[in-house]
Enzyme design. Sequence first.
Site, PDB file in Angstrom:
ATOM      1  N   ASP A  11       0.854  -1.196   0.000  1.00 47.62           N
ATOM      2  CA  ASP A  11       0.000   0.000   0.000  1.00 47.62           C
ATOM      3  C   ASP A  11       0.898   1.259   0.000  1.00 47.62           C
ATOM      4  O   ASP A  11       1.912   1.298   0.711  1.00 47.62           O
ATOM      5  CB  ASP A  11      -0.859  -0.044   1.285  1.00 47.62           C
ATOM      6  CG  ASP A  11      -1.964   0.994   1.305  1.00 47.62           C
ATOM      7  OD1 ASP A  11      -2.416   1.409   0.222  1.00 47.62           O
ATOM      8  OD2 ASP A  11      -2.381   1.390   2.415  1.00 47.62           O
ATOM      9  N   HIS A  12       0.538   2.256  -0.787  1.00 48.85           N
ATOM     10  CA  HIS A  12       1.238   3.556  -0.814  1.00 48.85           C
ATOM     11  C   HIS A  12       2.758   3.438  -0.981  1.00 48.85           C
ATOM     12  O   HIS A  12       3.517   4.052  -0.219  1.00 48.85           O
ATOM     13  CB  HIS A  12       0.947   4.361   0.455  1.00 48.85           C
ATOM     14  CG  HIS A  12      -0.471   4.851   0.518  1.00 48.85           C
ATOM     15  ND1 HIS A  12      -0.955   5.812  -0.327  1.00 48.85           N
ATOM     16  CD2 HIS A  12      -1.497   4.498   1.321  1.00 48.85           C
ATOM     17  CE1 HIS A  12      -2.240   6.037  -0.043  1.00 48.85           C
ATOM     18  NE2 HIS A  12      -2.588   5.244   0.940  1.00 48.85           N
TER      19      HIS A  12
ATOM     20  N   HIS B 234      -7.913   9.668   4.837  1.00 54.04           N
ATOM     21  CA  HIS B 234      -7.280   8.724   5.764  1.00 54.04           C
ATOM     22  C   HIS B 234      -7.478   9.194   7.204  1.00 54.04           C
ATOM     23  O   HIS B 234      -7.604  10.391   7.459  1.00 54.04           O
ATOM     24  CB  HIS B 234      -5.779   8.633   5.463  1.00 54.04           C
ATOM     25  CG  HIS B 234      -5.475   7.995   4.140  1.00 54.04           C
ATOM     26  ND1 HIS B 234      -4.800   8.652   3.137  1.00 54.04           N
ATOM     27  CD2 HIS B 234      -5.755   6.757   3.645  1.00 54.04           C
ATOM     28  CE1 HIS B 234      -4.664   7.847   2.088  1.00 54.04           C
ATOM     29  NE2 HIS B 234      -5.237   6.694   2.370  1.00 54.04           N
ATOM     30  N   GLY B 235      -7.494   8.259   8.132  1.00 55.90           N
ATOM     31  CA  GLY B 235      -7.494   8.612   9.550  1.00 55.90           C
ATOM     32  C   GLY B 235      -8.875   8.654  10.179  1.00 55.90           C
ATOM     33  O   GLY B 235      -9.869   8.215   9.592  1.00 55.90           O
TER      34      GLY B 235
ATOM     35  N   LYS C 289     -12.782  12.019   9.144  1.00 54.94           N
ATOM     36  CA  LYS C 289     -13.199  12.146   7.739  1.00 54.94           C
ATOM     37  C   LYS C 289     -14.355  13.123   7.653  1.00 54.94           C
ATOM     38  O   LYS C 289     -15.029  13.379   8.641  1.00 54.94           O
ATOM     39  CB  LYS C 289     -13.665  10.785   7.223  1.00 54.94           C
ATOM     40  CG  LYS C 289     -12.611   9.696   7.416  1.00 54.94           C
ATOM     41  CD  LYS C 289     -13.037   8.423   6.756  1.00 54.94           C
ATOM     42  CE  LYS C 289     -12.263   7.232   7.280  1.00 54.94           C
ATOM     43  NZ  LYS C 289     -10.823   7.301   7.125  1.00 54.94           N
TER      44      LYS C 289
ATOM     45  N   HIS D  34      -9.796   4.445  -0.838  1.00 50.56           N
ATOM     46  CA  HIS D  34      -8.939   4.596   0.348  1.00 50.56           C
ATOM     47  C   HIS D  34      -9.745   5.348   1.414  1.00 50.56           C
ATOM     48  O   HIS D  34     -10.747   5.983   1.116  1.00 50.56           O
ATOM     49  CB  HIS D  34      -7.683   5.397  -0.007  1.00 50.56           C
ATOM     50  CG  HIS D  34      -6.644   4.576  -0.714  1.00 50.56           C
ATOM     51  ND1 HIS D  34      -5.381   4.381  -0.202  1.00 50.56           N
ATOM     52  CD2 HIS D  34      -6.687   3.882  -1.877  1.00 50.56           C
ATOM     53  CE1 HIS D  34      -4.695   3.613  -1.026  1.00 50.56           C
ATOM     54  NE2 HIS D  34      -5.459   3.300  -2.062  1.00 50.56           N
ATOM     55  N   GLY D  35      -9.274   5.273   2.658  1.00 45.79           N
ATOM     56  CA  GLY D  35      -9.940   6.018   3.726  1.00 45.79           C
ATOM     57  C   GLY D  35     -11.340   5.518   3.991  1.00 45.79           C
ATOM     58  O   GLY D  35     -12.286   6.301   4.110  1.00 45.79           O
TER      59      GLY D  35
ATOM     60  N   ASN E 214     -10.191   0.112   1.525  1.00 46.37           N
ATOM     61  CA  ASN E 214      -9.008   0.099   2.404  1.00 46.37           C
ATOM     62  C   ASN E 214      -9.353   0.451   3.848  1.00 46.37           C
ATOM     63  O   ASN E 214     -10.002   1.475   4.105  1.00 46.37           O
ATOM     64  CB  ASN E 214      -7.996   1.126   1.905  1.00 46.37           C
ATOM     65  CG  ASN E 214      -7.213   0.642   0.707  1.00 46.37           C
ATOM     66  OD1 ASN E 214      -7.599  -0.323   0.057  1.00 46.37           O
ATOM     67  ND2 ASN E 214      -6.099   1.305   0.422  1.00 46.37           N
TER      68      ASN E 214
ATOM     69  N   ARG F 187      -6.903   0.175  14.296  1.00 46.30           N
ATOM     70  CA  ARG F 187      -6.016   0.939  15.213  1.00 46.30           C
ATOM     71  C   ARG F 187      -6.816   1.468  16.392  1.00 46.30           C
ATOM     72  O   ARG F 187      -6.357   1.474  17.530  1.00 46.30           O
ATOM     73  CB  ARG F 187      -5.381   2.104  14.475  1.00 46.30           C
ATOM     74  CG  ARG F 187      -4.434   1.652  13.395  1.00 46.30           C
ATOM     75  CD  ARG F 187      -3.879   2.816  12.628  1.00 46.30           C
ATOM     76  NE  ARG F 187      -3.096   2.305  11.519  1.00 46.30           N
ATOM     77  CZ  ARG F 187      -2.416   3.051  10.685  1.00 46.30           C
ATOM     78  NH1 ARG F 187      -2.416   4.356  10.820  1.00 46.30           N
ATOM     79  NH2 ARG F 187      -1.734   2.509   9.712  1.00 46.30           N
TER      80      ARG F 187
END
Length: 311
Positions: A81-82, A178-179, A182, A209-210, A253, A259
């Site tokens: 990824d990335h 991301h994160g 959003k 993504h995200g 993704n 997390r």
Amino acid sequence: MMISPKILFKNCYGKYAIAAVNVFTMEQIHGLFSAAEYSDSPVIVQITPAARNYAHAEMLMGMVQAAAKIYPKTVFALHLDHGIEDHVIDAINKNYSSVMIDASHDDFETNVRRTKAVVDKAHKKNIVVEAELGVLSGVEDDIDIDASHAFYTNASQAKEFVDRTGCDSLAVAVGTSHGAYKFSEGKGLQLRILKEIQDQLPGYPLVLHGSSSVNKKDVIEINHFGGKLAENASGVTDEELRNAIGYGICKVNIATDIRLLWAKVHRKFFIEQPELFDPVLPGKEYMKVCKELLINKFEVLGATGKASLII
Ligand code: 13P
């Protein structure tokens, strides 16, 4: 069983989506593989450059290979990824199923040139390539893009980009970030833009993504046990994910959701049992809740029960 995303996308296009989950640790790998086996759902195991820096590329590869033996019914692809060129070359040499070259922060022509060069190398070894056009905001690992520098993918540019580079799937910027924060401007997933892209690239696999959901209950619990996440933490709803599938999103993704679970489990465990210091008990709990979250995610994406149909 390791399989190419090309086969996964051919099977799922327009019907369901594949969760692509970023893993950094042994607990996350157990959680992901055990959930995939339990749900009979195909998955993509994603490794970022930051994960490779943390755990070491060889360690991650060894853990993924071990998980494939421990959970032999799992149907999965292994994806970088990335990546940038150095990571891509290493991943190609290690026989990942697919790589992402992320040149989305460059101008269009540079993105085309860098992506095409990676496609030429990867295709020689039958490894497929994801590229990105448009810029997402948010924080992921060591990348931090503020909202004013983010922009949506332009649909006609997307067609030109795919035609010129030959990339196998395209990550598009359609409002997610991301994160854990959003949609801070309250706009949500832009299905209209996704539709414009699909009209230009019918049948072509798109990547979101995200895509974490950022469960409010998890955020509240993290804060209850001493965390300091902001009130406006929010993510993509189940309904938005389901709708996106109809517009060609094949790969979804997810990193933030597992997390947040890590933070929740460990904060709670050590606050409630301050006399303990052993990693095993919270680690077991973390594997269990990761598995539960991912089983639910596969269900939302319509992927449950699809792995055995593919093989
Ligand atoms: P989230 O931060 O929403 O989990 O997205 C992860 C991602 O897109 C990885 O590439």
